[in-house]
Scaffold this motif. Sequence first.
Motif, PDB file in Angstrom:
ATOM      1  N   ILE A  25       0.851  -1.195   0.000  1.00  0.00           N
ATOM      2  CA  ILE A  25       0.000   0.000   0.000  1.00  0.00           C
ATOM      3  C   ILE A  25       0.889   1.247   0.000  1.00  0.00           C
ATOM      4  O   ILE A  25       2.110   1.144  -0.001  1.00  0.00           O
ATOM      5  N   THR A  26       0.273   2.393   0.047  1.00  0.00           N
ATOM      6  CA  THR A  26       0.968   3.672  -0.098  1.00  0.00           C
ATOM      7  C   THR A  26       2.119   3.829   0.890  1.00  0.00           C
ATOM      8  O   THR A  26       1.928   3.693   2.090  1.00  0.00           O
ATOM      9  N   TRP A  27       3.307   4.143   0.364  1.00  0.00           N
ATOM     10  CA  TRP A  27       4.476   4.399   1.205  1.00  0.00           C
ATOM     11  C   TRP A  27       4.794   5.884   1.286  1.00  0.00           C
ATOM     12  O   TRP A  27       5.330   6.340   2.279  1.00  0.00           O
ATOM     13  N   TRP A  49       3.424   3.890  -4.072  1.00  0.00           N
ATOM     14  CA  TRP A  49       3.778   2.702  -3.304  1.00  0.00           C
ATOM     15  C   TRP A  49       5.281   2.505  -3.422  1.00  0.00           C
ATOM     16  O   TRP A  49       5.954   3.165  -4.207  1.00  0.00           O
ATOM     17  N   ASP A  52       7.065   1.908  -6.926  1.00  0.00           N
ATOM     18  CA  ASP A  52       6.642   2.772  -8.024  1.00  0.00           C
ATOM     19  C   ASP A  52       7.877   3.221  -8.807  1.00  0.00           C
ATOM     20  O   ASP A  52       8.884   3.620  -8.239  1.00  0.00           O
ATOM     21  N   GLY A 143       1.838   2.374   4.555  1.00  0.00           N
ATOM     22  CA  GLY A 143       2.687   1.208   4.347  1.00  0.00           C
ATOM     23  C   GLY A 143       4.008   1.290   5.084  1.00  0.00           C
ATOM     24  O   GLY A 143       4.537   0.283   5.560  1.00  0.00           O
TER      25      GLY A 143
END
Length: 164
Positions: A25-27, A49, A52, A143
Amino acid sequence: MDGRQIALILISLVGVILAVVGLFITWYVCKLEADVPIAGHYEEVQTWWLFDESLSDVQVGIKVGVVQGFALTAALLSVAACAFVALHALVVKINKIFRCTLGIALIICAVFAFIFGLVFAGEMNSDPAELAPLVMKYSAGAGAYLLPIGSIIAAVPLFLVREY
């Protein structure tokens, strides 16, 4: 198998789920704010993320590959820790020194992934390419917090399983 062993397996499984979800998930979150004289206030939020492709282009002191390496290692070690806790409870008795070494390595990888993740976000904030009316603020996403928390939770049962 008694209730304690079942509880340790479930605790380790919860840690693995948190770690794996945290990996995917989003970092990183970037909040763009600008005050445009004609259009007024403009605000946009972008998320990335950990894997990416646009993050590999970011030129800061620490490379995102370092964060990716520690995060991926922590997630894989979390899965291994859960497997070893289950194996120890069900079938094979695993050496205490091996279990403790795996737990310590997992905790170290999780802490390094967390620290390097925050350092990477902080270094993106210090980018001198900011334009005067445009404010870009980078921060760590969910994340970056879930992965180390889940990894540490997955490591704890390695230290608590009983020897038979």
